[in-house]
Every structure is written in C-alpha cells, then in structure tokens.
Design an enzyme around this catalytic site. Structure first.
Site, PDB file in Angstrom:
ATOM      1  N   ASP A   1      67.731   1.383  -0.338  1.00  0.00           N
ATOM      2  CA  ASP A   1      68.745   0.727  -0.333  1.00  0.00           C
ATOM      3  C   ASP A   1      69.458   1.181  -0.968  1.00  0.00           C
ATOM      4  O   ASP A   1      70.926   0.871  -0.757  1.00  0.00           O
ATOM      5  CB  ASP A   1      68.482  -0.123  -1.411  1.00  0.00           C
ATOM      6  CG  ASP A   1      68.350   1.345  -2.370  1.00  0.00           C
ATOM      7  OD1 ASP A   1      68.520   2.239  -2.428  1.00  0.00           O
ATOM      8  OD2 ASP A   1      68.890   0.107  -3.936  1.00  0.00           O
TER       9      ASP A   1
ATOM     10  N   LYS B   1      74.539  10.954 -16.153  1.00  0.00           N
ATOM     11  CA  LYS B   1      75.654   9.435 -16.969  1.00  0.00           C
ATOM     12  C   LYS B   1      76.169   9.924 -17.889  1.00  0.00           C
ATOM     13  O   LYS B   1      76.461  10.278 -18.701  1.00  0.00           O
ATOM     14  CB  LYS B   1      75.678   8.384 -16.078  1.00  0.00           C
ATOM     15  CG  LYS B   1      75.408   7.902 -14.999  1.00  0.00           C
ATOM     16  CD  LYS B   1      75.196   5.516 -15.744  1.00  0.00           C
ATOM     17  CE  LYS B   1      73.782   5.356 -14.465  1.00  0.00           C
ATOM     18  NZ  LYS B   1      73.233   4.644 -15.027  1.00  0.00           N
TER      19      LYS B   1
HETATM   20  P1  GTP Z   1      67.392  -2.868  -9.609  1.00  0.00           P
HETATM   21  O1  GTP Z   1      66.624  -3.131 -10.824  1.00  0.00           O
HETATM   22  O2  GTP Z   1      68.357  -3.316  -9.258  1.00  0.00           O
HETATM   23  O3  GTP Z   1      67.419  -0.918 -10.092  1.00  0.00           O
HETATM   24  O4  GTP Z   1      66.863  -1.540  -8.322  1.00  0.00           O
HETATM   25  P2  GTP Z   1      65.939  -0.641  -7.439  1.00  0.00           P
HETATM   26  O5  GTP Z   1      64.442  -1.669  -8.587  1.00  0.00           O
HETATM   27  O6  GTP Z   1      65.680  -1.210  -6.426  1.00  0.00           O
HETATM   28  O7  GTP Z   1      66.185   0.294  -8.253  1.00  0.00           O
HETATM   29  P3  GTP Z   1      66.810   1.441  -7.769  1.00  0.00           P
HETATM   30  O8  GTP Z   1      68.107   1.228  -7.120  1.00  0.00           O
HETATM   31  O9  GTP Z   1      66.765   2.545  -8.450  1.00  0.00           O
HETATM   32  O10 GTP Z   1      65.772   2.406  -6.267  1.00  0.00           O
HETATM   33  C1  GTP Z   1      65.888   3.138  -5.605  1.00  0.00           C
HETATM   34  C2  GTP Z   1      64.977   3.083  -4.334  1.00  0.00           C
HETATM   35  O11 GTP Z   1      63.876   3.749  -4.636  1.00  0.00           O
HETATM   36  C3  GTP Z   1      65.120   1.566  -3.951  1.00  0.00           C
HETATM   37  O12 GTP Z   1      64.354   1.460  -2.415  1.00  0.00           O
HETATM   38  C4  GTP Z   1      63.567   1.148  -4.882  1.00  0.00           C
HETATM   39  O13 GTP Z   1      63.376   0.225  -3.853  1.00  0.00           O
HETATM   40  C5  GTP Z   1      62.838   2.325  -4.508  1.00  0.00           C
HETATM   41  N1  GTP Z   1      62.086   2.556  -5.902  1.00  0.00           N
HETATM   42  C6  GTP Z   1      62.637   2.440  -7.295  1.00  0.00           C
HETATM   43  N2  GTP Z   1      61.679   2.820  -8.426  1.00  0.00           N
HETATM   44  C7  GTP Z   1      60.205   2.982  -7.123  1.00  0.00           C
HETATM   45  C8  GTP Z   1      58.754   2.537  -7.562  1.00  0.00           C
HETATM   46  O14 GTP Z   1      58.281   2.858  -8.701  1.00  0.00           O
HETATM   47  N3  GTP Z   1      58.449   2.640  -5.981  1.00  0.00           N
HETATM   48  C9  GTP Z   1      58.259   2.520  -5.115  1.00  0.00           C
HETATM   49  N4  GTP Z   1      57.863   2.496  -3.778  1.00  0.00           N
HETATM   50  N5  GTP Z   1      59.770   2.986  -4.792  1.00  0.00           N
HETATM   51  C10 GTP Z   1      60.845   2.283  -6.071  1.00  0.00           C
END
Ligand code: GTP
Length: 353
Positions: free
Chosen positions: A108, A159
């Site tokens: 993302d 943070k």
């Molecule tokens: P929010 O729920 O809005 O915080 O978004 P998010 O779920 O995408 O979390 P975040 O922005 O912290 O994640 C950063 C990246 O890591 C993103 O591309 C997510 O898809 C990925 N990601 C986060 N947690 C996991 C997980 O538990 N497993 C996998 N495979 N990818 C994860």
C-alpha cells in the site's frame, strides 16, 4: 531476485472502499494500486514475487494470476489468520526458491525511490536488513528511525511528540535470507515492534537507505485520493501510467459532458460519466460511477456504480459502491457513505454558518 509482497491487511482506515476490495487492489489510475510498486520492482530486477495474502486472498489471484501479464512469476501464500508483517514474511518464505537477499514490499505504498540502489546498498554492507527511510515534514505520526553518520540504524522510536529525527520507515526492506529464517514461525510477529528491535539488541547491523523521493503511505481516503491524482498529474511516474497533459485520466468508455469541468488529476473509471455543468476536481471515480449534471465533487472517491445526483456536493468524502447521494445533499470533511445506501434528496446538508 525474489521478493515478498505484504498484502494481507484489512485496510480498515479505508473503509468502506475496502469492504469489497483489499486496499492494494483499489483502482489507482487505471490499474490496481499495488501494480505501480510491482512493476517498479520488476524494472529493478525482481523476477519472482511471493504474495503474502490473507484478507480476500482470492481477489489477488484473480487480478494477477501467475504474473505472466506483467513479466513476473507470481506465487501466493495465504495466512488463515493474519500473522503481522514479520509473521507474514516468515510464512511466505516457504515459497522462496533461492538463498539470496529478499526484497520485501508493503502493498500500500507509492514510492519513487531507487529500489536498485537500495539493493546495491544492502549487498555492499551485508547488513541483516536494509530499510528504506524516507524524510517527512512531521514525524510525530510515524515511528522514527535515527541512524549513525555511516547509515547504521541506532533505534526504532515509536510515535512521539518529540521525534529524534524526521527519517521514517518507508515500508520497503531488503532482508538477508537467514534473518527471515530466524523469525519465529506460526505466530503473529511485527517487524517494526519485534524483529527489528531484537536484531539491534543482538548487535546485528540494520542499515538505513535514506532517499527522499516521492513517497506516500496510501492508508486513508485522503492519501488514496492524493496518490491517484499525483499519478495522473505525473508527480509520481509509474511504469503503467502514461503521461497525461490534461490532468485527467479517462478510462475505457468513460464520458464527460463538454460543459463539465474535470481536472486536478481526476481519474474517471471505465463506463463512468460526468454530466453537464458538473465540477469534478482532484477526485477518483471508480468504474460505472455517475456524476449527474450540476453536481460538485472535490477531493473525493465515488465507488463502483455509485451515483451523485444533480446539485449534490461532495468535498473530502467517500461514497461506497452502488450508493446514491440524492439531489441537494452536501457531504463534507471526511463523510463516508456505505455501499448500497440511498440518501434521499437533501437528507444531509451542512449549512455554511
Ligand atoms: P489499516 O487496517 O487501515 O491499518 O491497514 P492495513 O491492514 O493495510 O495495515 P497496514 O497499513 O499497517 O499494513 C501495511 C502493509 O502490510 C499492507 O500492505 C498490508 O496489506 C500488509 N499487512 C498488514 N498486516 C498484515 C498481515 O498480518 N499479513 C499480511 N500478509 N500482510 C499484512
């Protein structure tokens, strides 16, 4: 080179857009959001990518298949329960075929940094991990990462009101393979809070590759709109977006009335339409969205098949798939309409006083 792409998150901050579509697959200037980073990684020498999926995993397979379309080999490893960033990396490593350094990308992020230079810095230093650090104006919203003059990471500071540096973790890493193998398997592990601090505590070298190129964490609706409009306007170049001199991207059979004003990096999806005298500025219209005559849409996202009726006003809003904003409504400042909701005429109005 092999890579792991983290795409298992639920994208809660981007709801309701992420109810039906995972964040990395949201349409961003004509392609799924993650395709920009995917093709940049390919152009930097990555040939094989393991997708670490969890939330709506099957949609990634549908979108990218075996990767042939993009000149990549793509395989998928799905977590039954999300394992966190490092847990997902460890889990996905079962599908790696080599022993060399592994590029790890968040799905993302939009970034213009030089991935090849980051990989070269990693090979030169032989660090445990080399992470891209970007520079932000206000680091209070991020964990900050101070480094020594020779680039070694000194600490991971959560943070805080007084961050020690404006260098922050940009979500793109190169891991030594043995470091991935040392992550405990089968449980939730956070790279930021667990793996990296533990490596430092053990005296391992983590190198910060600092590059202040374009960088955006596409976590919120405002950031999503910003990222798409930057792609359309060319503030971030992408291998899969053609330069656009008019500041508008019209896809497929999108239609815009000649008296409508559409600009500021707006992306108009296939089959979407903008009626006479409507104004659409710096916004994202998904496929099949309808903006009726005289409506005003600014810095907003209008979902698949959603309708904004005549005279309605949207500023900094999200309208979910197939929702209808009836005539005369004014939705401002972060309002979100859930998919399928039908707001009757003038149900919502924010008066200026
Ligand atoms: P929010 O729920 O809005 O915080 O978004 P998010 O779920 O995408 O979390 P975040 O922005 O912290 O994640 C950063 C990246 O890591 C993103 O591309 C997510 O898809 C990925 N990601 C986060 N947690 C996991 C997980 O538990 N497993 C996998 N495979 N990818 C994860």
């Amino acid at each position: 080179m092999e890579a792991i792409l983290l795409v298992g998150g639920q994208g809660t901050r981007l709801r309701p857009l992420t109810i039906s579509t995972p964040k990395p697959l949201l349409p961003a200037a004509g392609v799924p959001l993650l395709e920009h980073q995917l093709t940049r990684a390919r152009d930097a020498g990555v040939t094989r990518i393991v997708f670490a999926t969890s939330y709506r995993a099957e949609m990634f397979t549908d979108a990218f298949g075996d990767g042939t379309r993009l000149g990549l080999e793509i395989v998928y490893v799905t977590e039954d329960e999300p394992l966190g960033t490092a847990g997902a990396i460890r889990n996905a490593s079962a599908a790696l075929t080599g022993d060399g350094p592994v590029l790890v990308l968040n799905g993302d992020i939009l970034s213009g940094h030089d991935i090849s230079a980051q990989v070269a810095a990693h090979r030169k230093s032989d660090a445990a991990v080399t992470l891209h650090l970007t520079l932000v104006d206000d680091a209070r919203r991020y964990g900050s990462v101070p480094t020594s003059p020779d680039g070694r990471v000194l600490d991971f500071v959560e943070k805080s009101a007084n961050p020690p540096t404006n260098q922050v973790n940009a979500g793109c890493y190169v891991f030594r393979r043995s470091v991935i193998d040392s992550i405990p398997p089968g449980r939730v592990v956070s790279a930021e809070y667990e793996t990296f601090p533990e490596l430092l505590a053990k005296g391992e070298t983590i190198v910060g590759y600092v590059e202040a190129a374009y960088w955006l964490d596409v976590g919120t609706p405002a950031a999503f709109v910003r990222g798409v409009t930057d792609l359309v306007l060319g503030a971030l170049t992408s291998p899969v977006v053609r330069a656009n001199e008019h500041g508008v991207l019209l896809q497929g059979d999108a239609s815009v009335a000649s008296s409508a004003r559409v600009g500021g990096g707006t992306a108009v999806g296939a089959g979407a339409s903008v009626g006479a005298d409507a104004l659409v500025e710096s916004s994202v219209l998904f496929d099949g969205a309808v903006i009726e005559p005289g409506a005003r849409v600014v810095r907003s996202v209008v979902g698949h098949g959603a309708r904004v009726c005549s005279g309605a006003v949207l500023e900094d809003c999200v309208v979910g798939d197939d929702a209808t904003v009836g005539p005369g409504n004014e939705l401002l400042d972060g309002a979100r309409v859930w998919p399928g909701v039908d707001l009757p005429a003038t149900a919502v109005r924010f008066s200026p006083e």
